[in-house]
Write a protein that holds these residues in place. Sequence first.
Motif, PDB file in Angstrom:
ATOM      1  N   VAL A  48       0.838  -1.198   0.000  1.00 19.56           N
ATOM      2  CA  VAL A  48       0.000   0.000   0.000  1.00 19.56           C
ATOM      3  C   VAL A  48       0.872   1.247   0.000  1.00 19.56           C
ATOM      4  N   VAL A  49       1.907   1.261   0.832  1.00 23.10           N
ATOM      5  CA  VAL A  49       2.809   2.413   0.903  1.00 23.10           C
ATOM      6  C   VAL A  49       3.538   2.606  -0.417  1.00 23.10           C
ATOM      7  N   ALA A  50       3.988   1.528  -1.017  1.00 25.61           N
ATOM      8  CA  ALA A  50       4.686   1.633  -2.303  1.00 25.61           C
ATOM      9  C   ALA A  50       3.769   2.258  -3.354  1.00 25.61           C
ATOM     10  N   ALA A  51       2.502   1.870  -3.360  1.00 21.11           N
ATOM     11  CA  ALA A  51       1.553   2.451  -4.307  1.00 21.11           C
ATOM     12  C   ALA A  51       1.298   3.923  -3.992  1.00 21.11           C
ATOM     13  N   ALA A  52       1.238   4.269  -2.714  1.00 16.89           N
ATOM     14  CA  ALA A  52       1.009   5.668  -2.326  1.00 16.89           C
ATOM     15  C   ALA A  52       2.195   6.538  -2.699  1.00 16.89           C
ATOM     16  N   GLU A  53       3.395   5.995  -2.627  1.00 16.58           N
ATOM     17  CA  GLU A  53       4.584   6.776  -2.966  1.00 16.58           C
ATOM     18  C   GLU A  53       4.614   7.144  -4.444  1.00 16.58           C
ATOM     19  N   THR A  54       4.099   6.286  -5.300  1.00 17.96           N
ATOM     20  CA  THR A  54       4.099   6.594  -6.724  1.00 17.96           C
ATOM     21  C   THR A  54       3.035   7.628  -7.065  1.00 17.96           C
ATOM     22  N   ALA A  55       2.042   7.802  -6.209  1.00 19.46           N
ATOM     23  CA  ALA A  55       0.956   8.746  -6.472  1.00 19.46           C
ATOM     24  C   ALA A  55       0.988   9.924  -5.506  1.00 19.46           C
ATOM     25  N   ARG A  56       2.138  10.259  -4.990  1.00 18.67           N
ATOM     26  CA  ARG A  56       2.223  11.262  -3.926  1.00 18.67           C
ATOM     27  C   ARG A  56       2.100  12.699  -4.414  1.00 18.67           C
ATOM     28  N   GLY A  57       2.204  12.951  -5.696  1.00 15.68           N
ATOM     29  CA  GLY A  57       1.994  14.292  -6.233  1.00 15.68           C
ATOM     30  C   GLY A  57       2.971  15.334  -5.725  1.00 15.68           C
ATOM     31  N   GLY A  58       4.242  14.994  -5.665  1.00 17.81           N
ATOM     32  CA  GLY A  58       5.243  15.960  -5.249  1.00 17.81           C
ATOM     33  C   GLY A  58       5.498  16.004  -3.753  1.00 17.81           C
ATOM     34  N   TYR A  59       4.758  15.245  -2.974  1.00 17.85           N
ATOM     35  CA  TYR A  59       4.962  15.204  -1.537  1.00 17.85           C
ATOM     36  C   TYR A  59       5.720  13.938  -1.157  1.00 17.85           C
ATOM     37  N   GLU A  60       6.477  14.021  -0.092  1.00 13.70           N
ATOM     38  CA  GLU A  60       7.210  12.860   0.389  1.00 13.70           C
ATOM     39  C   GLU A  60       6.460  12.231   1.551  1.00 13.70           C
ATOM     40  N   LEU A  61       6.245  10.941   1.473  1.00 10.52           N
ATOM     41  CA  LEU A  61       5.603  10.220   2.559  1.00 10.52           C
ATOM     42  C   LEU A  61       6.674   9.911   3.592  1.00 10.52           C
ATOM     43  N   GLU A  62       6.628  10.606   4.717  1.00  6.84           N
ATOM     44  CA  GLU A  62       7.645  10.451   5.751  1.00  6.84           C
ATOM     45  C   GLU A  62       7.341   9.269   6.665  1.00  6.84           C
ATOM     46  N   SER A  63       6.104   9.154   7.081  1.00  2.00           N
ATOM     47  CA  SER A  63       5.714   8.048   7.950  1.00  2.00           C
ATOM     48  C   SER A  63       4.201   7.878   7.888  1.00  2.00           C
ATOM     49  N   PHE A  64       3.745   6.753   8.357  1.00  2.00           N
ATOM     50  CA  PHE A  64       2.310   6.554   8.505  1.00  2.00           C
ATOM     51  C   PHE A  64       2.071   5.616   9.668  1.00  2.00           C
ATOM     52  N   GLU A  65       0.887   5.721  10.251  1.00  2.52           N
ATOM     53  CA  GLU A  65       0.528   4.909  11.409  1.00  2.52           C
ATOM     54  C   GLU A  65      -0.733   4.127  11.101  1.00  2.52           C
ATOM     55  N   VAL A  66      -0.782   2.932  11.612  1.00  2.00           N
ATOM     56  CA  VAL A  66      -1.997   2.127  11.540  1.00  2.00           C
ATOM     57  C   VAL A  66      -2.245   1.534  12.921  1.00  2.00           C
ATOM     58  N   SER A  67      -3.500   1.322  13.226  1.00  2.00           N
ATOM     59  CA  SER A  67      -3.866   0.647  14.464  1.00  2.00           C
ATOM     60  C   SER A  67      -4.431  -0.710  14.104  1.00  2.00           C
ATOM     61  N   LEU A  68      -3.953  -1.716  14.797  1.00  2.00           N
ATOM     62  CA  LEU A  68      -4.368  -3.079  14.516  1.00  2.00           C
ATOM     63  C   LEU A  68      -5.043  -3.692  15.729  1.00  2.00           C
ATOM     64  N   ASP A  69      -5.997  -4.538  15.465  1.00  2.00           N
ATOM     65  CA  ASP A  69      -6.678  -5.307  16.496  1.00  2.00           C
ATOM     66  C   ASP A  69      -6.157  -6.735  16.409  1.00  2.00           C
ATOM     67  N   VAL A  70      -5.933  -7.350  17.538  1.00  3.85           N
ATOM     68  CA  VAL A  70      -5.493  -8.742  17.580  1.00  3.85           C
ATOM     69  C   VAL A  70      -6.574  -9.552  18.267  1.00  3.85           C
ATOM     70  N   SER A  71      -7.064 -10.589  17.590  1.00  5.32           N
ATOM     71  CA  SER A  71      -8.099 -11.426  18.187  1.00  5.32           C
ATOM     72  C   SER A  71      -7.473 -12.452  19.123  1.00  5.32           C
ATOM     73  N   ALA A  72      -8.306 -13.148  19.851  1.00  2.00           N
ATOM     74  CA  ALA A  72      -7.845 -14.173  20.790  1.00  2.00           C
ATOM     75  C   ALA A  72      -7.185 -15.344  20.075  1.00  2.00           C
ATOM     76  N   THR A  73      -7.412 -15.470  18.775  1.00  2.00           N
ATOM     77  CA  THR A  73      -6.813 -16.564  18.016  1.00  2.00           C
ATOM     78  C   THR A  73      -5.578 -16.126  17.242  1.00  2.00           C
ATOM     79  N   GLY A  74      -5.208 -14.830  17.340  1.00  2.00           N
ATOM     80  CA  GLY A  74      -4.027 -14.339  16.654  1.00  2.00           C
ATOM     81  C   GLY A  74      -4.304 -13.676  15.329  1.00  2.00           C
ATOM     82  N   GLU A  75      -5.576 -13.529  14.980  1.00  2.00           N
ATOM     83  CA  GLU A  75      -5.929 -12.828  13.743  1.00  2.00           C
ATOM     84  C   GLU A  75      -5.603 -11.354  13.927  1.00  2.00           C
ATOM     85  N   VAL A  76      -5.016 -10.731  12.907  1.00  2.00           N
ATOM     86  CA  VAL A  76      -4.632  -9.327  12.956  1.00  2.00           C
ATOM     87  C   VAL A  76      -5.483  -8.574  11.947  1.00  2.00           C
TER      88      VAL A  76
END
Length: 108
Positions: A58-86
């Motif tokens: 996803v980040v690689a695709a966003a970098e090619t479509a950044r329109g002159g801006y540099e993607l410095e960082s991004f954050e995601v929040s993940l949920d972990v289930s009791a069985t290890g599903e992310v």
Amino acid sequence: MDSTPGGTLSVITVEGSPVDGEKGVFSAARKAAAHVGVLDAGVLAGNLSAVCDQLGQVVAAAETARGGYELESFEVSLDVSATGEVRMIGSVSSEVRGGIKLTFRRRA
């Protein structure tokens, strides 16, 4: 040498989901429904690795479509289930009580 972690991790799970303004018997019952279980560390590691690989695409695709801006960082929040599903959390609200927050930065 295998880099996949072995063993288990303790995980707390809660049955049901809270309702805004919930008080009294129902909130106490929900808290009582919480229990500690075990999570296979290898399963969690594999699922987390797969999510990170997909986010990298996803980040690689966003970098090619950044329109002159540099993607410095991004954050995601993940949920972990009791069985290890992310799973990625689509909208963060006060009801998200735990999980994993990943911050990706470009290597120097």
